[in-house]
Motif scaffolding. Structure first.
Motif, PDB file in Angstrom:
ATOM      1  N   PRO A   1       0.904  -0.900  -0.084  1.00 21.12           N
ATOM      2  CA  PRO A   1       0.394   0.676   0.095  1.00 21.12           C
ATOM      3  C   PRO A   1       1.115   0.976   0.530  1.00 21.12           C
ATOM      4  N   ILE A   2       1.437   1.849  -0.834  1.00 18.06           N
ATOM      5  CA  ILE A   2       2.602   2.656  -1.499  1.00 18.06           C
ATOM      6  C   ILE A   2       2.057   3.471  -1.985  1.00 18.06           C
ATOM      7  N   ASP A   3       1.539   4.920  -1.277  1.00 22.02           N
ATOM      8  CA  ASP A   3       1.244   5.931  -2.590  1.00 22.02           C
ATOM      9  C   ASP A   3       2.581   7.034  -2.653  1.00 22.02           C
ATOM     10  N   TRP A   4       2.611   6.416  -3.928  1.00 19.71           N
ATOM     11  CA  TRP A   4       3.738   7.063  -5.554  1.00 19.71           C
ATOM     12  C   TRP A   4       4.271   8.726  -4.895  1.00 19.71           C
ATOM     13  N   ARG A   5       2.736   8.860  -5.032  1.00 20.67           N
ATOM     14  CA  ARG A   5       2.882  10.756  -5.489  1.00 20.67           C
ATOM     15  C   ARG A   5       3.634  11.377  -3.843  1.00 20.67           C
ATOM     16  N   ASP A   6       3.904  10.342  -2.968  1.00 21.17           N
ATOM     17  CA  ASP A   6       4.809  10.682  -1.313  1.00 21.17           C
ATOM     18  C   ASP A   6       6.154  10.837  -1.951  1.00 21.17           C
ATOM     19  N   LEU A   7       6.770  10.282  -2.656  1.00 19.89           N
ATOM     20  CA  LEU A   7       7.840  10.504  -2.894  1.00 19.89           C
ATOM     21  C   LEU A   7       8.499  12.155  -3.029  1.00 19.89           C
ATOM     22  N   GLY A   8       7.565  13.130  -3.678  1.00 22.60           N
ATOM     23  CA  GLY A   8       8.288  14.264  -3.318  1.00 22.60           C
ATOM     24  C   GLY A   8       8.482  14.456  -3.259  1.00 22.60           C
ATOM     25  N   THR A   9       7.802  14.868  -2.067  1.00 25.90           N
ATOM     26  CA  THR A   9       7.628  15.243  -0.621  1.00 25.90           C
ATOM     27  C   THR A   9       8.954  14.778   0.457  1.00 25.90           C
ATOM     28  N   VAL A  10      10.124  13.934   0.002  1.00 20.28           N
ATOM     29  CA  VAL A  10      10.855  12.682   0.728  1.00 20.28           C
ATOM     30  C   VAL A  10      11.957  13.667   0.985  1.00 20.28           C
ATOM     31  N   PRO A  11      12.346  14.629  -0.121  1.00 17.83           N
ATOM     32  CA  PRO A  11      13.632  15.704  -0.116  1.00 17.83           C
ATOM     33  C   PRO A  11      13.230  16.847   0.690  1.00 17.83           C
ATOM     34  N   ALA A  12      11.794  17.480   0.598  1.00 14.19           N
ATOM     35  CA  ALA A  12      11.716  18.746   1.561  1.00 14.19           C
ATOM     36  C   ALA A  12      11.379  17.680   2.965  1.00 14.19           C
ATOM     37  N   GLN A  13      11.604  16.974   3.391  1.00 17.22           N
ATOM     38  CA  GLN A  13      11.169  15.804   4.716  1.00 17.22           C
ATOM     39  C   GLN A  13      12.725  16.116   5.175  1.00 17.22           C
ATOM     40  N   LEU A  14      13.798  15.832   4.303  1.00 17.25           N
ATOM     41  CA  LEU A  14      15.167  14.992   4.424  1.00 17.25           C
ATOM     42  C   LEU A  14      15.980  16.088   5.255  1.00 17.25           C
ATOM     43  N   VAL A  15      15.666  17.162   4.256  1.00 15.82           N
ATOM     44  CA  VAL A  15      15.618  18.775   4.673  1.00 15.82           C
ATOM     45  C   VAL A  15      15.522  19.065   6.018  1.00 15.82           C
ATOM     46  N   HIS A  16      14.458  19.469   6.153  1.00  9.62           N
ATOM     47  CA  HIS A  16      13.818  19.795   7.636  1.00  9.62           C
ATOM     48  C   HIS A  16      14.101  19.297   8.926  1.00  9.62           C
ATOM     49  N   PHE A  17      14.296  17.800   8.740  1.00  9.40           N
ATOM     50  CA  PHE A  17      14.214  17.161  10.080  1.00  9.40           C
ATOM     51  C   PHE A  17      15.970  16.806  10.153  1.00  9.40           C
ATOM     52  N   GLY A  18      16.914  16.997   8.616  1.00  9.34           N
ATOM     53  CA  GLY A  18      17.800  17.395   9.066  1.00  9.34           C
ATOM     54  C   GLY A  18      18.640  18.741   9.686  1.00  9.34           C
TER      55      GLY A  18
ATOM     56  N   ASN B   1      15.311   6.343  22.735  1.00 10.63           N
ATOM     57  CA  ASN B   1      14.697   6.813  23.110  1.00 10.63           C
ATOM     58  C   ASN B   1      13.786   8.384  23.337  1.00 10.63           C
ATOM     59  N   TYR B   2      15.568   9.189  22.546  1.00 12.32           N
ATOM     60  CA  TYR B   2      15.311  10.490  22.011  1.00 12.32           C
ATOM     61  C   TYR B   2      14.404  11.198  21.236  1.00 12.32           C
ATOM     62  N   THR B   3      14.597   9.583  19.968  1.00 11.38           N
ATOM     63  CA  THR B   3      13.582   9.807  19.145  1.00 11.38           C
ATOM     64  C   THR B   3      12.249   9.784  19.113  1.00 11.38           C
ATOM     65  N   ASN B   4      12.239   8.801  19.971  1.00 14.93           N
ATOM     66  CA  ASN B   4      10.590   8.858  20.823  1.00 14.93           C
ATOM     67  C   ASN B   4       9.707  10.324  21.458  1.00 14.93           C
ATOM     68  N   TYR B   5      10.849  10.694  22.140  1.00 17.14           N
ATOM     69  CA  TYR B   5      10.452  12.124  22.299  1.00 17.14           C
ATOM     70  C   TYR B   5      10.849  13.729  21.536  1.00 17.14           C
ATOM     71  N   ARG B   6      10.652  13.543  20.425  1.00 18.49           N
ATOM     72  CA  ARG B   6      10.967  14.382  19.066  1.00 18.49           C
ATOM     73  C   ARG B   6      12.110  15.616  19.711  1.00 18.49           C
ATOM     74  N   GLN B   7      13.394  14.621  20.580  1.00 18.53           N
ATOM     75  CA  GLN B   7      14.899  16.451  20.841  1.00 18.53           C
ATOM     76  C   GLN B   7      15.592  15.440  19.434  1.00 18.53           C
ATOM     77  N   TRP B   8      14.841  15.790  18.656  1.00 20.24           N
ATOM     78  CA  TRP B   8      15.786  16.361  17.596  1.00 20.24           C
ATOM     79  C   TRP B   8      17.496  16.911  17.723  1.00 20.24           C
ATOM     80  N   ASP B   9      17.308  17.915  18.175  1.00 15.10           N
ATOM     81  CA  ASP B   9      18.919  17.618  18.633  1.00 15.10           C
ATOM     82  C   ASP B   9      19.736  17.075  19.369  1.00 15.10           C
ATOM     83  N   THR B  10      19.366  15.941  20.123  1.00 13.83           N
ATOM     84  CA  THR B  10      19.888  15.190  21.336  1.00 13.83           C
ATOM     85  C   THR B  10      20.163  13.845  19.936  1.00 13.83           C
ATOM     86  N   VAL B  11      18.714  13.497  19.052  1.00 13.07           N
ATOM     87  CA  VAL B  11      19.130  12.787  18.092  1.00 13.07           C
ATOM     88  C   VAL B  11      20.491  12.960  16.774  1.00 13.07           C
ATOM     89  N   GLY B  12      20.655  14.335  16.964  1.00 11.64           N
ATOM     90  CA  GLY B  12      21.630  15.024  15.454  1.00 11.64           C
ATOM     91  C   GLY B  12      22.930  14.423  16.014  1.00 11.64           C
TER      92      GLY B  12
END
Length: 291
Positions: free
Chosen positions: A38-55, A228-239
């Motif tokens: 069950p893959i929505d291939w239209r979501d592939l277009g949003t992956v680069p922007a999401q990677l830049v955001h979370f990065g 643990n820190y990924t589950n709590y969305r503490q992205w600065d510590t995850v980095g």
């Protein structure tokens, strides 16, 4: 008959039917597997922007306050990897040698190879989940899972290395009246030892990366802290944790790789090459003086 004679027999062109049918079958399996997800291939277009955001969230300003604890957990992961590698090597080398065609009998060789194949079919995470019910959430669980999971691959490497050893030394030992034990001790082991030690260090490198994954299921180490820190969305510590994992893993790989190259190539090769030419030059000068 000459080469231009039409009656000259030419080799028959090999048939490409079997490789073509195999490629078509693999393609059908891949397409069927992809279509069933069950893959929505239209979501592939949003992956680069999401990677830049979370990065940006992880690496713009890492939280270095947790660095001492991260180093402690990373050391725990390395300890798990080292203990698992030792357990794996201690078990896989004797069993792998018995599974070699020139050492073990058929009634022992085939079952051992079957056991190795079964162990290779089970991922480390599954083994860790099974062991969690016995040993609990401890680093020993991760080390034991790494040791058991590595036996399958390491044992296969061992008997393939033993079988690739040249037969000259083995035939010499047999000609001198030696049996299988003597051949293994004085012919096969000296020839295969450098490669087996190199593969043991390579197992340690693999275990370092795998230990971080085992931490995600509660086996301890840097993986548990990362989960643990990924589950709590503490992205600065995850980095910060990802930076520690990458730097330490690359450092250990470089050290282990240098040791493996020294084992396989032997020490003093470059030094001998550098010192051999001046030695010959000195001898040639002495000869000239005598003349």
């Amino acid at each position: 008959m000459t080469a231009n004679d039409p009656n000259t027999l030419l080799p028959r062109r090999p048939s490409r039917l079997v490789p073509t049918l195999a490629a078509v079958a693999v393609g059908i399996v891949v397409i069927a597997a992809t279509a069933g997800l069950p893959i929505d291939w239209r979501d592939l277009g949003t992956v680069p922007a999401q990677l830049v955001h979370f990065g940006g969230l992880m690496f713009e300003s890492p939280n270095w306050e947790k660095l001492p604890r991260a180093l402690t957990e990373m050391w725990r992961s390395i300890s798990m990897a080292w203990i698992g590698a030792i357990l794996c090597v201690l078990v896989s080398i004797p069993l792998g040698m018995l599974a070699a065609g020139s050492v073990g009998p058929v009634w022992l060789r085939l079952p051992l190879r079957g056991v190795f194949a079964v162990i290779r079919a089970v991922p480390e995470v599954i083994i860790a989940l099974i062991l969690l019910t016995i040993t609990g959430l401890t680093p020993f669980t991760g080390a034991l899972a790494l040791g058991i999971a590595g036996i399958g691959t390491q044992g296969k490497w061992v008997y393939e290395t033993i079988e690739s050893v040249q037969e000259g030394a083995s035939e010499a030992v047999r000609a001198a009246g030696g049996g299988t034990a003597e051949v293994t001790r004085w012919a096969l082991w000296p020839a295969a030892a450098p490669a087996l030690l190199s593969l043991a260090l390579y197992r340690f490198e693999i275990n370092i990366r795998t230990s971080a994954v085992l931490g995600l299921v509660g086996a301890g180490g840097i993986g548990s802290m990362l989960a643990n820190y990924t589950n709590y969305r503490q992205w600065d510590t995850v980095g910060m944790l990802l930076i520690v994992v990458v730097v330490v893993t690359m450092t250990m790989d470089a050290i282990s790789g240098a040791i493996r190259r020294r084992i396989t190539r032997g020490p003093g090769i470059a030094r001998t090459t550098r010192t051999a030419l001046p030695a010959r030059t000195t001898r040639s000068r002495n000869v000239d003086r005598v003349r």
